[in-house]
Design a protein around this motif. Structure first.
Motif, PDB file in Angstrom:
ATOM      1  N   TYR A   1       4.362   7.034   1.899  1.00 55.44           N
ATOM      2  CA  TYR A   1       4.995   5.962   2.569  1.00 55.44           C
ATOM      3  C   TYR A   1       4.490   4.748   1.928  1.00 55.44           C
ATOM      4  O   TYR A   1       3.448   4.676   1.496  1.00 55.44           O
ATOM      5  CB  TYR A   1       4.737   5.888   4.129  1.00 55.44           C
ATOM      6  CG  TYR A   1       5.209   6.811   5.118  1.00 55.44           C
ATOM      7  CD1 TYR A   1       4.514   7.907   5.265  1.00 55.44           C
ATOM      8  CD2 TYR A   1       6.488   6.721   5.486  1.00 55.44           C
ATOM      9  CE1 TYR A   1       4.900   9.039   5.995  1.00 55.44           C
ATOM     10  CE2 TYR A   1       7.120   7.966   6.338  1.00 55.44           C
ATOM     11  CZ  TYR A   1       6.099   8.987   6.411  1.00 55.44           C
ATOM     12  OH  TYR A   1       6.623  10.014   7.435  1.00 55.44           O
ATOM     13  N   CYS A   2       5.408   3.954   1.625  1.00 52.59           N
ATOM     14  CA  CYS A   2       5.360   2.428   0.995  1.00 52.59           C
ATOM     15  C   CYS A   2       4.964   1.484   2.279  1.00 52.59           C
ATOM     16  O   CYS A   2       5.659   1.713   3.347  1.00 52.59           O
ATOM     17  CB  CYS A   2       6.306   1.957   0.137  1.00 52.59           C
ATOM     18  SG  CYS A   2       6.049   0.420  -0.479  1.00 52.59           S
ATOM     19  N   ALA A   3       4.081   0.766   2.205  1.00 55.95           N
ATOM     20  CA  ALA A   3       3.917  -0.373   3.393  1.00 55.95           C
ATOM     21  C   ALA A   3       3.525  -1.745   2.744  1.00 55.95           C
ATOM     22  O   ALA A   3       3.120  -1.807   1.578  1.00 55.95           O
ATOM     23  CB  ALA A   3       2.825   0.251   4.477  1.00 55.95           C
ATOM     24  N   ALA A   4       3.778  -2.706   3.421  1.00 55.99           N
ATOM     25  CA  ALA A   4       3.408  -4.274   3.343  1.00 55.99           C
ATOM     26  C   ALA A   4       3.102  -4.827   4.359  1.00 55.99           C
ATOM     27  O   ALA A   4       3.597  -4.437   5.681  1.00 55.99           O
ATOM     28  CB  ALA A   4       4.641  -4.761   2.549  1.00 55.99           C
TER      29      ALA A   4
ATOM     30  N   SER B   1       5.468  -3.565   7.813  1.00 53.32           N
ATOM     31  CA  SER B   1       6.960  -2.947   7.188  1.00 53.32           C
ATOM     32  C   SER B   1       6.707  -1.825   6.541  1.00 53.32           C
ATOM     33  O   SER B   1       5.380  -1.521   5.726  1.00 53.32           O
ATOM     34  CB  SER B   1       7.483  -3.895   6.243  1.00 53.32           C
ATOM     35  OG  SER B   1       7.718  -5.222   6.735  1.00 53.32           O
ATOM     36  N   TRP B   2       7.396  -0.801   6.707  1.00 50.23           N
ATOM     37  CA  TRP B   2       7.422   0.763   6.230  1.00 50.23           C
ATOM     38  C   TRP B   2       8.608   1.276   5.653  1.00 50.23           C
ATOM     39  O   TRP B   2       9.710   0.855   6.167  1.00 50.23           O
ATOM     40  CB  TRP B   2       6.826   1.654   7.455  1.00 50.23           C
ATOM     41  CG  TRP B   2       5.540   1.141   7.872  1.00 50.23           C
ATOM     42  CD1 TRP B   2       5.171   0.404   8.751  1.00 50.23           C
ATOM     43  CD2 TRP B   2       4.202   1.909   7.333  1.00 50.23           C
ATOM     44  NE1 TRP B   2       3.628   0.261   9.028  1.00 50.23           N
ATOM     45  CE2 TRP B   2       3.036   1.235   8.272  1.00 50.23           C
ATOM     46  CE3 TRP B   2       4.123   2.834   6.561  1.00 50.23           C
ATOM     47  CZ2 TRP B   2       1.734   1.705   8.166  1.00 50.23           C
ATOM     48  CZ3 TRP B   2       2.304   3.269   6.228  1.00 50.23           C
ATOM     49  CH2 TRP B   2       1.568   2.594   7.319  1.00 50.23           C
ATOM     50  N   GLY B   3       8.428   2.067   4.644  1.00 48.57           N
ATOM     51  CA  GLY B   3       9.337   2.486   4.155  1.00 48.57           C
ATOM     52  C   GLY B   3       9.883   3.828   4.977  1.00 48.57           C
ATOM     53  O   GLY B   3       9.265   4.390   5.822  1.00 48.57           O
ATOM     54  N   GLN B   4      10.649   4.668   4.499  1.00 41.79           N
ATOM     55  CA  GLN B   4      11.253   5.812   5.155  1.00 41.79           C
ATOM     56  C   GLN B   4      10.194   7.102   4.678  1.00 41.79           C
ATOM     57  O   GLN B   4      10.338   8.057   5.355  1.00 41.79           O
ATOM     58  CB  GLN B   4      12.674   6.292   5.227  1.00 41.79           C
ATOM     59  CG  GLN B   4      12.998   6.943   3.722  1.00 41.79           C
ATOM     60  CD  GLN B   4      13.007   6.110   2.673  1.00 41.79           C
ATOM     61  OE1 GLN B   4      12.592   4.753   2.525  1.00 41.79           O
ATOM     62  NE2 GLN B   4      13.164   6.617   1.194  1.00 41.79           N
ATOM     63  N   GLY B   5       9.742   7.232   3.594  1.00 42.58           N
ATOM     64  CA  GLY B   5       8.819   8.269   3.161  1.00 42.58           C
ATOM     65  C   GLY B   5       9.593   8.964   2.116  1.00 42.58           C
ATOM     66  O   GLY B   5      10.761   9.060   1.961  1.00 42.58           O
ATOM     67  N   THR B   6       8.808   9.599   1.028  1.00 44.49           N
ATOM     68  CA  THR B   6       9.128  10.468   0.153  1.00 44.49           C
ATOM     69  C   THR B   6       8.264  11.686   0.040  1.00 44.49           C
ATOM     70  O   THR B   6       7.069  11.371   0.062  1.00 44.49           O
ATOM     71  CB  THR B   6       9.441   9.908  -1.177  1.00 44.49           C
ATOM     72  OG1 THR B   6      10.030  10.822  -2.053  1.00 44.49           O
ATOM     73  CG2 THR B   6       7.907   9.320  -1.833  1.00 44.49           C
TER      74      THR B   6
ATOM     75  N   ALA C   1       0.679  -1.022   0.056  1.00 42.37           N
ATOM     76  CA  ALA C   1      -0.025   0.133   0.035  1.00 42.37           C
ATOM     77  C   ALA C   1       0.892   1.198   0.065  1.00 42.37           C
ATOM     78  O   ALA C   1       1.930   1.187   0.433  1.00 42.37           O
ATOM     79  CB  ALA C   1      -0.882   0.202   1.455  1.00 42.37           C
ATOM     80  N   TRP C   2       0.168   2.348  -0.375  1.00 43.76           N
ATOM     81  CA  TRP C   2       0.842   3.858  -0.230  1.00 43.76           C
ATOM     82  C   TRP C   2      -0.018   4.490   0.804  1.00 43.76           C
ATOM     83  O   TRP C   2      -1.236   4.497   0.850  1.00 43.76           O
ATOM     84  CB  TRP C   2       0.640   4.437  -1.400  1.00 43.76           C
ATOM     85  CG  TRP C   2       1.676   4.031  -2.489  1.00 43.76           C
ATOM     86  CD1 TRP C   2       1.625   3.110  -3.524  1.00 43.76           C
ATOM     87  CD2 TRP C   2       3.095   4.289  -2.433  1.00 43.76           C
ATOM     88  NE1 TRP C   2       2.681   2.931  -4.074  1.00 43.76           N
ATOM     89  CE2 TRP C   2       3.720   3.524  -3.752  1.00 43.76           C
ATOM     90  CE3 TRP C   2       3.820   5.362  -1.815  1.00 43.76           C
ATOM     91  CZ2 TRP C   2       4.986   3.877  -3.909  1.00 43.76           C
ATOM     92  CZ3 TRP C   2       5.215   5.266  -1.992  1.00 43.76           C
ATOM     93  CH2 TRP C   2       5.773   4.710  -3.375  1.00 43.76           C
ATOM     94  N   PHE C   3       0.747   4.983   1.520  1.00 46.30           N
ATOM     95  CA  PHE C   3      -0.192   6.100   2.562  1.00 46.30           C
ATOM     96  C   PHE C   3       0.587   7.185   2.704  1.00 46.30           C
ATOM     97  O   PHE C   3       1.767   7.429   1.956  1.00 46.30           O
ATOM     98  CB  PHE C   3       0.314   5.401   4.067  1.00 46.30           C
ATOM     99  CG  PHE C   3      -0.525   4.272   4.472  1.00 46.30           C
ATOM    100  CD1 PHE C   3      -0.345   3.071   4.146  1.00 46.30           C
ATOM    101  CD2 PHE C   3      -1.908   4.452   5.420  1.00 46.30           C
ATOM    102  CE1 PHE C   3      -1.266   2.045   4.550  1.00 46.30           C
ATOM    103  CE2 PHE C   3      -2.691   3.446   5.865  1.00 46.30           C
ATOM    104  CZ  PHE C   3      -2.238   2.121   5.235  1.00 46.30           C
ATOM    105  N   ARG C   4       0.096   8.309   3.169  1.00 48.57           N
ATOM    106  CA  ARG C   4       0.445   9.649   2.971  1.00 48.57           C
ATOM    107  C   ARG C   4       0.184  10.367   4.527  1.00 48.57           C
ATOM    108  O   ARG C   4      -0.864  10.126   5.100  1.00 48.57           O
ATOM    109  CB  ARG C   4       0.030  10.355   1.984  1.00 48.57           C
ATOM    110  CG  ARG C   4      -1.439  10.792   2.194  1.00 48.57           C
ATOM    111  CD  ARG C   4      -1.666  11.438   0.542  1.00 48.57           C
ATOM    112  NE  ARG C   4      -3.258  12.069   0.757  1.00 48.57           N
ATOM    113  CZ  ARG C   4      -4.010  12.514  -0.331  1.00 48.57           C
ATOM    114  NH1 ARG C   4      -3.455  12.640  -1.383  1.00 48.57           N
ATOM    115  NH2 ARG C   4      -5.006  12.772  -0.322  1.00 48.57           N
TER     116      ARG C   4
END
Length: 126
Positions: free
Chosen positions: A95-98, A115-120, A35-38
């Motif tokens: 953010y990308c998430a799984a 699991s989460w990315g660091q964000g852009t 998923a994508w979150f913001r």
């Protein structure tokens, strides 16, 4: 363990387009959602959209439906978010998430993702 690294954030004018990428490494199960979150300053993290890794089915928030598209390139192990018709209210850290699907859980709930990315950062301004 899943490692997610986002890229592609930028500053654009209203009406512009951007493509965000999320490089994925590690184990992704067959019943996972990606998923994508913001999250904008002072606001809660909100789900933008998600894709089931096996069925390819996608889900979107009403606020981005018909403007944003999620896709996944399995060969490149990359998740994308194509954003068109950007508005100032789309300004946020993305953010990308799984995470593995749990019965009764909402794709838009951050609690489902482990699991989460660091964000852009995406900034939409004239």
């Amino acid at each position: 363990q899943v490692l997610l690294v986002e890229s592609g954030g930028d500053s654009v004018q209203p009406g512009g387009s951007l493509r965000l990428s999320c490089a994925v490494s590690g184990y992704i199960g067959s019943n996972y959602f990606m998923a994508w979150f913001r999250q904008a300053p002072g606001k809660e993290r909100e789900g933008v959209g998600a894709v089931h890794v096996t069925t390819g089915g996608t889900l979107y928030a009403d606020s981005v439906k018909d403007r944003f598209t999620i896709s996944r390139d399995k060969d490149k192990n990359t998740l994308y978010l194509d954003m068109n018709g950007l508005k100032p209210e789309d300004t946020a850290m993305y953010y990308c998430a799984a995470g593995s699907y749990r019965r009764g859980a909402s794709w838009a709930s951050p609690d489902m993702y482990t699991s989460w990315g660091q964000g852009t950062q995406v900034t939409v301004s004239s």
